[in-house]
Enzyme design. Sequence first.
Site, short mmCIF file in Angstrom:
data_model
loop_
_atom_site.label_atom_id
_atom_site.label_comp_id
_atom_site.label_asym_id
_atom_site.label_seq_id
_atom_site.Cartn_x
_atom_site.Cartn_y
_atom_site.Cartn_z
CG HIS A 153 -1.66 -1.23 1.48
ND1 HIS A 153 -2.92 -1.50 0.99
CD2 HIS A 153 -1.28 -2.35 2.17
CE1 HIS A 153 -3.29 -2.71 1.38
NE2 HIS A 153 -2.32 -3.24 2.09
CB SER A 274 13.69 23.04 -14.67
OG SER A 274 12.97 24.26 -14.74
CE LYS A 280 11.67 20.65 -10.87
NZ LYS A 280 10.89 19.59 -10.24
CD GLU A 287 8.77 12.76 -15.12
OE1 GLU A 287 7.81 13.41 -14.73
OE2 GLU A 287 9.86 13.27 -15.43
#
Length: 456
Positions: A153, A274, A280, A287
């Site tokens: 979970h 970024s 970043k 992704e």
Amino acid sequence: MWGGRFSVGPAEVMEKINASIDFDKRMSAQDIAGSKAHCAMLVKQSIISPEDGKAILDGLDTISREIQDGEFIFSAALEDIHMNIENRLRELIGDAAGRLHTARSRNDQVATDFKLWVRSAIDELDKQTGLLIEALITQAEDNYDTIMPGYTHLQAAQPVTFGHHMLAYVEMFGRDRGRLKDCRKRLNECPLGAAALAGTSFPIDRHVTAEALGFDRPTANSLDSVSDRDHALEFMSAGAILATHLSRFAEELVIWCSQGFGFVTLSDAFTTGSSIMPQKKNPDAAELIRGKVARVIGSLNTLFIVMKGLPLTYGKDMQEDKEPVFDAADTLILSVTAMTGMVTDMVANRDRLLAATADGFLTATDLADWLVKELNLPFRDAHHVTGTIVKLAEDKKCDISQLNLSEMQTVEPRITDDIFRVLTVEQSAQSRTSFGGTAPENVKKSAKAARERFLS
Ligand code: ARG
């Protein structure tokens, strides 16, 4: 193209909707291989003359070179790869070219080409998945004793090792390879010679062409031969399962490299910055893998929907089989390769992984097991006692290992000092020696066994 039957050519939009050359030119090598095998067999069976056969084979070799050198001119007016090649053959060798299509139809031709294409996609995907497995095993070997929280979970559950987690994916990708292998085996029957749908009256030898093209045998039923696209559905089904594994792993990597976790560091080579936030380092490759998986599952659905309403045998709808399969194969191979690169470069942050085991009472099960082993409590009672002790620790805002013995004894008076022996995360992981369990010694052995099982 169709000779005497037609008096006017197709409408412009008809040509546009009908042509598949833009995408099926990817099967040119398979089409030429199929034609060469068919031609050699026609000569062997004395269906065409050796002279015509030689001219055809030489012409096909020339075409093959032209395509490789980028000199071949593909024409939409000639519909597809089969007609483009046959037309060029006629330009090169004249009338003998017309004999190649004896005892053959584009229906068995395309089925053969497509099977050959899918077969080589399976082989490439299998190879790349093997490399991914190798990278995962190497990570497992390097981190066989790196303690981390195992989750259910997405709640911290019990201590496991990072190596054990890597080997979980090795099992998944190993099964994926098994499915690809099964699919390849079932695919490997040759449709060539089924002709349009009914077979042919020419004395062809389908065993010869099947063998020449690396198939195990010819397909048994001519109707099935030209209408079957199972191999593409099966390849994409296996691919969709593989893609699902990739996506779950990509999701974990995205979570693991976020600041809250910091479990792994991905290399610069597989992350991006970024345009506005200088600090970043984003896990774009992970992704994108997670995102691209949608295309694979979508492609599988596309072909299911194309096929599900088709009466036997061939229908032009089936020309819609190629784009989804090409896209699924490209996407899978790209995604697996990117994942291999990411895994190879990835660094497991041992300190952060260990620190994450401090929260969540990860050794509560060990406490319950101690009560069963040492006090002979039924597990359900031990579970209840442990739950009460966890509540005690939660109220005190400390771990169960930080409670005093006397505090624990208020819940169960028979608990002794020995309990603390089992309450460290290292001890917890080390004790999981059951077959397939996470004990570091197990993981070390499993990684070694995995090399044997999956890479030899
Ligand atoms: N381009 C066609 C396809 O991909 C080849 C087969 C055409 N056969 C036919 N009977 N029209 O399916």
